[in-house]
Write an enzyme that holds these catalytic residues in place. Structure first.
Site, PDB file in Angstrom:
ATOM      1  N   GLU A 104      33.365  52.762  32.000  1.00  0.00           N
ATOM      2  CA  GLU A 104      31.945  52.486  31.826  1.00  0.00           C
ATOM      3  C   GLU A 104      31.814  51.123  31.172  1.00  0.00           C
ATOM      4  O   GLU A 104      31.982  50.984  29.963  1.00  0.00           O
ATOM      5  CB  GLU A 104      31.279  53.539  30.934  1.00  0.00           C
ATOM      6  CG  GLU A 104      29.771  53.332  30.876  1.00  0.00           C
ATOM      7  CD  GLU A 104      29.105  53.611  29.532  1.00  0.00           C
ATOM      8  OE1 GLU A 104      27.876  53.743  29.520  1.00  0.00           O
ATOM      9  OE2 GLU A 104      29.800  53.702  28.503  1.00  0.00           O
ATOM     10  N   ASP A 132      34.378  55.725  27.955  1.00  0.00           N
ATOM     11  CA  ASP A 132      33.055  55.378  27.460  1.00  0.00           C
ATOM     12  C   ASP A 132      33.055  54.016  26.756  1.00  0.00           C
ATOM     13  O   ASP A 132      33.951  53.719  25.970  1.00  0.00           O
ATOM     14  CB  ASP A 132      32.641  56.475  26.452  1.00  0.00           C
ATOM     15  CG  ASP A 132      31.269  56.249  25.859  1.00  0.00           C
ATOM     16  OD1 ASP A 132      30.291  56.418  26.597  1.00  0.00           O
ATOM     17  OD2 ASP A 132      31.188  55.912  24.673  1.00  0.00           O
TER      18      ASP A 132
END
Ligand code: GLC
Ligand code: CA
Length: 548
Positions: A246, A204
């Site tokens: 990401e 993330d």
């Protein structure tokens, strides 16, 4: 399958993002859980999913959907236990499926014991775990990401009497990766989950690991060094496990996250996603062709992750200002539909529930370079609820049956963390898995059939990509791999289109339609001619050998 092919399973895999809280409730407390997810694996296998992606299921105050982690190696009790996770991994493995989990290494929740220790004991062992300053004067060139809710990346902490740095909400302090101990702790958590049996991580928010004054604090060399260290541990101690990053960035910046085959195995291709929606609205391939032309080649051991929607807003960070305004005006007519620099809607409502456009978007997703990442519920065309807070409107319970609780849970529906969708045409009474499984003409069956066509043809996962150019309203490209040549023709417009494609660069003995119903199909003198109905697409095999 050879061993080397197997190690690159992610290049041909179909991923499925599933929110544990919203998928299936096993103990009827109104909250989806790991056991509930385990009970639905037959369905996911039937659909043709190879790998699940589980967003955070760790202990958390849940002020950012669990991306505010309070314990990296636990399970939020309402979702289950570490044993439940182990059982899920066993059950997926038995079915030949894989599981990757989110790993949030940029920041923790302010409820994390490290932050609590850091604020109360500046000279103690966790004192330097976060980015503390006396004045909020540094890193002012870094943009604010959650523009709807916060105005600064610095917040003052009364306990420590200093400011701390955060790229997201103020309850998500950024970890300080200048401190080697932070990475050690993170690596221990990485090892914990890999030992338990996960197949990798979705990493993330990685562009923001390291800060440097005078820069925008994104994609800095130090950030890449950290990720390379994580990759080294993964390769040495857990070979075959993958890292999917990401990084919501432009292609030339994202490719840095692949390194030299020594950083992430996969990275989401953010810029192509909004351009697919743009393309079918404008009836023009210009923006899609351009971004793919601007996308550099990636190292041999790597793969893009592509997607149409996920648990966040449909992000418009990677488009031009004009494109963003156009997307908002076309796809967010109600101001409530806007969220940060994006749109808080699901796929089906974005295209007015129109089967042709839902299918076309999936046709593009499945045929473009990259491994497709589906979002739970989109396979049945689930709706959204723009009135829920933040991005919750696309996180509502999966609709399994028409019954009360939509087959998601038998608890009282008003105890569900997110309400069931009740907008006309999208509620569980008309839109659910059971009904679509029983109907061979449903979207669900269509997607399953189309995934099966893709599954038999590694060219979609591993093949080269060539944009054929031509008419603006039709996006035509070739995927080719070791003698297999598949032409993919997509009518982005609302009117029928005829095209003539020069395929002389490939050997063309015959034109076999493997998907779609093109009209007036002919192949002569190395010109492929065909017509497509509005929003129709087709895949045509040009007589190669390695079809299956
Ligand atoms: C990622 C997640 C998003 C989360 C943010 C902060 O962008 O996808 O849901 O809010 O990181 O952790
Ligand atoms: Ca439950």
């Amino acid at each position: 399958m050879t061993v080397s092919t197997d190690a690159e399973w992610f290049k041909t895999a179909v991923f499925y993002e599933v929110l544990v809280r919203s998928f299936a409730d096993s103990n009827n407390d109104g909250i989806g859980d790991l056991k509930g997810l385990s009970s639905k694996l037959d369905y996911l296998q039937w659909l043709g999913i190879d790998c699940l992606w589980l967003p955070p299921f760790f202990p958390s105050p849940l002020r950012d959907g669990g991306y505010d982690v309070a314990d990296y190696t636990g399970v939020l009790p309402e979702l289950g236990t570490v044993d439940d996770m182990r059982d899920l991994l066993t059950a997926t493995r038995e079915r030949g499926m894989k599981v990757i989990i989110d790993f949030v290494m940029n920041h923790t929740s302010d409820a994390h014991p490290w932050f609590q220790a850091s604020r109360s004991d500046p000279s103690g062992p966790y004192g330097a775990f976060y980015v503390w300053r006396d004045q909020p004067e540094e890193y002012l060139d870094a943009r604010v990401i959650f523009i709807d809710s916060i105005s600064s990346n610095w917040s003052f902490d009364e306990v420590r009497g200093q400011y701390f740095w955060h790229r997201f909400y103020a309850h998500q302090p950024d970890l300080n990766f200048e401190s080697p101990r932070v990475l050690e702790e993170i690596l221990d958590a990485v090892r914990f989950w890999l030992e338990l049996g996960v197949d990798g991580f979705r990493l993330d928010a990685v562009p923001y690991l390291i800060e440097q004054d005078g820069t925008n604090c994104e994609n800095l060399p130090g950030t890449h060094e950290i990720l390379k260290k994580v990759r080294k541990v993964v390769d040495e101690e857990f070979p075959g496990k993958i890292m999917l990053c990401e990084a919501n960035q432009w292609p030339n910046e994202v490719i840095e996250y692949f390194g030299d085959d020594d950083e992430c195995h996969m990275a989401f291709h953010f810029p192509v996603m909004p351009r697919l929606y743009l393309g079918i609205r404008e009836g023009s391939r210009a923006s899609i062709s351009q971004i793919l032309a601007d996308t550099p080649a990636i190292p041999p051991g790597c793969q893009w992750g592509t997607f149409l929607r996920n648990h966040d807003e449909l992000t418009l960070e990677m488009v031009t200002e004009d494109e963003r305004q156009y997307m908002w005006s076309e796809y967010a007519p109600d101001p409530r539909m806007k969220c940060n620099l994006g749109i808080r809607r699901r796929l089906a409502p974005l295209v007015d529930g129109d089967r042709r456009r839902i299918e076309l978007l999936h046709g593009l997703l499945l045929a473009l370079p990259g491994s497709p990442v589906l979002y739970y519920g989109d396979e049945i065309g689930m709706g959204d609820n723009i009135w829920l807070q933040d991005r919750d409107g696309v996180r509502t319970p999966m609709q399994w049956t028409e019954g009360p609780g939509a087959g998601f849970s038998s608890a009282e529906v008003d105890t569900f963390p997110y309400p069931l969708i009740d907008s006309p045409g999208y509620g569980p009474e008309v839109l659910n898995v059971a009904a679509q499984q029983a109907d061979p003409a449903s979207l669900l069956h269509w997607l399953r059939d189309t995934l099966a066509i893709r599954r038999d043809r590694p060219v979609f996962g591993r093949g080269d990509f060539t944009d054929l150019g031509g008419a603006d309203a039709v996006f035509s490209f070739v995927r080719s791999l070791e003698g297999t040549v598949v032409v993919c023709v997509n009518n982005l417009s609302a009117t029928a289109q005829s095209v003539e494609l020069d395929v002389s660069a490939w050997s063309t003995s015959a034109a076999d339609v493997i998907y779609g119903s093109p009209a007036e199909l002919t192949l002569d003198a190395e010109l492929l001619r065909l017509s497509l109905a509005p929003y129709a697409f087709c895949w045509i095999n040009l007589g190669g050998s390695g079809d299956a």
